[in-house]
Write a protein that holds these residues in place. Structure first.
Motif: not given
Length: 340
Positions: A90-115
Motif C-alpha cells: 500500500a505504501a508504495q502504491a500511495l507514494a505517487g498518488a495524485r487522487i485517492i478514493y477511500e472506499g473501506v467499510p462504512e464504520t468510523l473505526d474503519a474510516k479512521r484507520d484507513a484515512l
C-alpha cells in the motif's frame, strides 16, 4: 507492482465493489489505476481475492464490449490498466498518488484507520476523497492531515456507467482541490455535482423517499410491484432523465405541486406530503415557474418556445431510447365528405 514500476496516480483504497467500479471507470478512459486491498490477509487469501477481482473485471469489461461501449479487442487493454496490490504494498502504491478514493467499510473505526494510514503514506498534496454515502466530510476531515485536500466523492453504482458523482466538501476544503477532483472526473466522462455537508447528499435523499413510498404502496395494496415498476419506468423515471426535478416543477407550475401536496396531505399523510415552506412561499409570491418567468430557476430573457421545444426533444429522445418511438407514419387522408 515492482520497485521500478511507477505507481498510477489514481488509487482506489478498498477492494470491494466501489473500488473495482472506480478502477473500471478510469481504465476504460485510458487511465491507470491501482486497487489497494486494505485488509490484512495471508498470501493465499490475497490470491483468492485477486482471482475474484480478475474474474469480475474480465466479465464486466467483456459485457461492456458486448454492449458496444468499446470494441472487444480493447477489453484486454483496459484490464491491463488496473493493478491490484495487497496491504504490504500500500505504501508504495500511495507514494505517487495524485487522487485517492477511500472506499473501506462504512464504520468510523474503519474510516479512521484507513484515512490515518493513507495520510502517512501519500504525498501531502494528494487529494483524498471518501466514497461514503453515510458520513459527512465535515465529520471525517479531522481524521486527515492537511484537511484542505479532503472531501466526499459519492459515486453511484455501477460506477463505470452512472455519470453522476456527488462531491461534498467541508468548510476547509480548498477550491484548488475541488477543481482538481472535478476536472479529473470530467476527463473520464463523469458529471460532478457539488452539494453541502448534509445527510443523504442529493440522490440518496431523493431515491430513499421514492423507494420507501413504492414499498408502502405495495403494502397498502395500491398496485402490484410489477405495475409500480412499469409506472416508474414509463411515467416517472424517463421524465426525470430528460428534465430535472426542480425544472419539472417550474415547467408544470409550482402551483400544481402546491395544490397536489395539499390534497395528498389531507388524504394520505401530512407528515409525508405537506409542501415545504419554500413551495408555499413561492406560491404566495407568484413564483410559479415558467408561466411567471420565475421559480426555482429564472426564465428571464429565455425564448420560451425554443425552451419548450428543447424539453420536448429531450423527452422524445428518452422515449426512443425505450423503444417507444412516437413518430406517426404519414398517411394519405381521402376526404369523402358525408358518408351514407
Amino acid at each position: 507492482m515492482t520497485a521500478q514500476t511507477k505507481p498510477p496516480a489514481i488509487v482506489a483504497i478498498g477492494a470491494g465493489r466501489m473500488g473495482r467500479g472506480i478502477a473500471v471507470a478510469y481504465a476504460v478512459r485510458g487511465q491507470s489505476v491501482v486497487i489497494v486491498d486494505f485488509k490484512p490477509r495471508s498470501a493465499e487469501q490475497f490470491q483468492a481475492l485477486q482471482n475474484d477481482i480478475d474474474q469480475e473485471l474480465n466479465t464486466t469489461l467483456q459485457q461492456l464490449a458486448d454492449l458496444g461501449m468499446f470494441s472487444a479487442d480493447q477489453a484486454a487493454q483496459h484490464r491491463a490498466r488496473i493493478s491490484v496490490v495487497s496491504l504490504d504494498q500500500a505504501a508504495q502504491a500511495l507514494a505517487g498518488a495524485r487522487i485517492i478514493y477511500e472506499g473501506v467499510p462504512e464504520t468510523l473505526d474503519a474510516k479512521r484507520d484507513a484515512l490515518g494510514r493513507i495520510c502517512q503514506a501519500a504525498p501531502a498534496d494528494a487529494i483524498i476523497a471518501s466514497t461514503t454515502s453515510t458520513m459527512l466530510a465535515s465529520d471525517l476531515a479531522a481524521m486527515v492531515t492537511h484537511p484542505e485536500r479532503f472531501m466526499n466523492a459519492h459515486w453511484l453504482n455501477p460506477a463505470y456507467i452512472i455519470p453522476l458523482v456527488e462531491i461534498s466538501a467541508h468548510d476547509a476544503t480548498s477550491a484548488e482541490a475541488l477543481d482538481a477532483l472535478k476536472n479529473s472526473l470530467k476527463a473520464i466522462g463523469k458529471v460532478p455535482v457539488q452539494c453541502g455537508c448534509s445527510p443523504g447528499f442529493i440522490v440518496p435523499r431523493l431515491q430513499t423517499l421514492i423507494m420507501n413510498e413504492a414499498a408502502r404502496m405495495v403494502e397498502e395494496g395500491v398496485a402490484t410491484a410489477e405495475e409500480i415498476d412499469l409506472a416508474t419506468r414509463y411515467g416517472l423515471g424517463f421524465r426525470f432523465a430528460s428534465i430535472g426535478v426542480l425544472e419539472f416543477i417550474d415547467y408544470g407550475g409550482n402551483d400544481i405541486l402546491y395544490h397536489a401536496s395539499r390534497y395528498l396531505a389531507d388524504n394520505l399523510d401530512p407528515t409525508r406530503y405537506t409542501a415545504p415552506d419554500i413551495v408555499q412561499r413561492y406560491m404566495h409570491e407568484g413564483k410559479i415557474g415558467l408561466r411567471s418567468a420565475s421559480g426555482f430557476l429564472s426564465y428571464e430573457g429565455v425564448d420560451l418556445n425554443a425552451y419548450r421545444r428543447d424539453v420536448l426533444a429531450r423527452t422524445l429522445g428518452m422515449l426512443r431510447h425505450f423503444g417507444l418511438d412516437q413518430s406517426i407514419p404519414s398517411t394519405t387522408v381521402k376526404e369523402t365528405g358525408n358518408e351514407n
